[in-house]
Design a protein around this motif. Structure first.
Motif, PDB file in Angstrom:
ATOM      1  N   PHE A  58       0.828  -1.211   0.000  1.00 34.42           N
ATOM      2  CA  PHE A  58       0.000   0.000   0.000  1.00 34.42           C
ATOM      3  C   PHE A  58       0.866   1.266   0.000  1.00 34.42           C
ATOM      4  O   PHE A  58       0.447   2.299  -0.514  1.00 34.42           O
ATOM      5  N   VAL A  59       2.061   1.179   0.564  1.00 38.21           N
ATOM      6  CA  VAL A  59       2.967   2.339   0.566  1.00 38.21           C
ATOM      7  C   VAL A  59       3.324   2.707  -0.868  1.00 38.21           C
ATOM      8  O   VAL A  59       3.248   3.879  -1.255  1.00 38.21           O
ATOM      9  N   ASP A  60       3.695   1.718  -1.671  1.00 39.72           N
ATOM     10  CA  ASP A  60       4.035   2.003  -3.067  1.00 39.72           C
ATOM     11  C   ASP A  60       2.849   2.568  -3.834  1.00 39.72           C
ATOM     12  O   ASP A  60       3.007   3.481  -4.643  1.00 39.72           O
ATOM     13  N   ILE A  61       1.665   2.054  -3.568  1.00 38.17           N
ATOM     14  CA  ILE A  61       0.471   2.542  -4.265  1.00 38.17           C
ATOM     15  C   ILE A  61       0.256   4.024  -3.991  1.00 38.17           C
ATOM     16  O   ILE A  61       0.088   4.824  -4.915  1.00 38.17           O
ATOM     17  N   VAL A  62       0.274   4.416  -2.707  1.00 39.53           N
ATOM     18  CA  VAL A  62      -0.024   5.826  -2.394  1.00 39.53           C
ATOM     19  C   VAL A  62       1.130   6.755  -2.764  1.00 39.53           C
ATOM     20  O   VAL A  62       0.891   7.930  -3.057  1.00 39.53           O
ATOM     21  N   ASP A 115      -7.348   5.017   1.821  1.00 38.33           N
ATOM     22  CA  ASP A 115      -7.587   6.369   2.351  1.00 38.33           C
ATOM     23  C   ASP A 115      -6.779   6.612   3.619  1.00 38.33           C
ATOM     24  O   ASP A 115      -6.239   7.705   3.821  1.00 38.33           O
ATOM     25  N   ALA A 116      -6.675   5.599   4.477  1.00 43.42           N
ATOM     26  CA  ALA A 116      -5.874   5.742   5.702  1.00 43.42           C
ATOM     27  C   ALA A 116      -4.402   5.951   5.355  1.00 43.42           C
ATOM     28  O   ALA A 116      -3.727   6.785   5.965  1.00 43.42           O
ATOM     29  N   TYR A 117      -3.896   5.214   4.374  1.00 45.33           N
ATOM     30  CA  TYR A 117      -2.507   5.380   3.939  1.00 45.33           C
ATOM     31  C   TYR A 117      -2.301   6.756   3.315  1.00 45.33           C
ATOM     32  O   TYR A 117      -1.270   7.401   3.541  1.00 45.33           O
ATOM     33  N   ARG A 118      -3.273   7.220   2.549  1.00 40.39           N
ATOM     34  CA  ARG A 118      -3.166   8.561   1.946  1.00 40.39           C
ATOM     35  C   ARG A 118      -3.123   9.644   3.021  1.00 40.39           C
ATOM     36  O   ARG A 118      -2.376  10.613   2.898  1.00 40.39           O
ATOM     37  N   GLN A 119      -3.939   9.485   4.047  1.00 38.59           N
ATOM     38  CA  GLN A 119      -3.942  10.475   5.133  1.00 38.59           C
ATOM     39  C   GLN A 119      -2.585  10.538   5.827  1.00 38.59           C
ATOM     40  O   GLN A 119      -2.083  11.630   6.126  1.00 38.59           O
ATOM     41  N   VAL A 120      -1.973   9.383   6.051  1.00 42.94           N
ATOM     42  CA  VAL A 120      -0.642   9.353   6.669  1.00 42.94           C
ATOM     43  C   VAL A 120       0.380   9.989   5.733  1.00 42.94           C
ATOM     44  O   VAL A 120       1.183  10.825   6.141  1.00 42.94           O
ATOM     45  N   ARG A 121       0.336   9.602   4.452  1.00 42.59           N
ATOM     46  CA  ARG A 121       1.247  10.184   3.455  1.00 42.59           C
ATOM     47  C   ARG A 121       1.122  11.699   3.431  1.00 42.59           C
ATOM     48  O   ARG A 121       2.114  12.422   3.497  1.00 42.59           O
ATOM     49  N   ASP A 122      -0.100  12.189   3.349  1.00 42.51           N
ATOM     50  CA  ASP A 122      -0.326  13.631   3.239  1.00 42.51           C
ATOM     51  C   ASP A 122       0.077  14.366   4.515  1.00 42.51           C
ATOM     52  O   ASP A 122       0.597  15.484   4.447  1.00 42.51           O
ATOM     53  N   SER A 123      -0.136  13.738   5.648  1.00 42.88           N
ATOM     54  CA  SER A 123       0.258  14.343   6.925  1.00 42.88           C
ATOM     55  C   SER A 123       1.781  14.456   7.024  1.00 42.88           C
ATOM     56  O   SER A 123       2.311  15.511   7.391  1.00 42.88           O
ATOM     57  N   ILE A 124       2.476  13.388   6.683  1.00 38.91           N
ATOM     58  CA  ILE A 124       3.944  13.416   6.720  1.00 38.91           C
ATOM     59  C   ILE A 124       4.475  14.421   5.703  1.00 38.91           C
ATOM     60  O   ILE A 124       5.376  15.208   6.003  1.00 38.91           O
TER      61      ILE A 124
END
Length: 146
Positions: A54-58, A127-136
């Motif tokens: 999922f990390v690679d996807i986002v 969506d949870a992974y995207r939120q973490v990505r965007d927050s970082i």
């Protein structure tokens, strides 16, 4: 060194989390993407984990496609001197403070949720992974822009 938050842009930064699977690799990849040839970025975990697709996807969604990440623990870092260590979990924060105790290294704690704990549909998980990505990403931009 005690925890401090200087606003000077570091030359080198280590992102540290529990297993170097999700949050710290995102921090490393985002920093390299946003500040190419400006900040040396690496990541590690208190323990070594596996790879999370999922990390690679986002990351691919925002144009980060070239990522050769192999999870590693603090014991396997090639370089152990960084201007700044950013801990993304409580466990990593404790390890970072211990590591920085004998070095001239600053430590910051950016508490970041673990998206892998989210249950639900694929879209809900992404969506949870995207939120973490965007927050970082937002914190990196805020912290490292002069």
């Amino acid at each position: 060194m005690t925890e401090q938050s200087t606003k000077k842009r570091p030359n080198s930064v280590l992102f540290l989390c529990g297993q170097n699977m999700i949050r710290s690799p995102m921090g490393e990849a985002l920093t390299k993407h946003l500040f190419p040839n400006q900040i040396f970025a690496d990541s590690a975990g208190v323990n070594s984990g596996g790879d999370d697709p999922f990390v690679d996807i986002v990351l691919n969604e925002i144009g980060i496609t070239e990522r050769n990440h192999e999870p590693k623990s603090l014991d396997y870092l090639e370089d152990n001197y960084f201007d700044l260590i950013i801990a993304l979990t409580n466990e990593a924060h404790e390890a970072a403070l211990e590591l920085a105790d004998n070095l001239s290294t600053s430590v910051e704690y950016w508490e970041t949720p673990n998206p892998s704990t989210i249950m639900g549909s694929r879209d809900q998980i992404l969506d949870a992974y995207r939120q973490v990505r965007d927050s970082i990403k937002a914190r990196i931009i805020e912290r490292f822009n002069p």
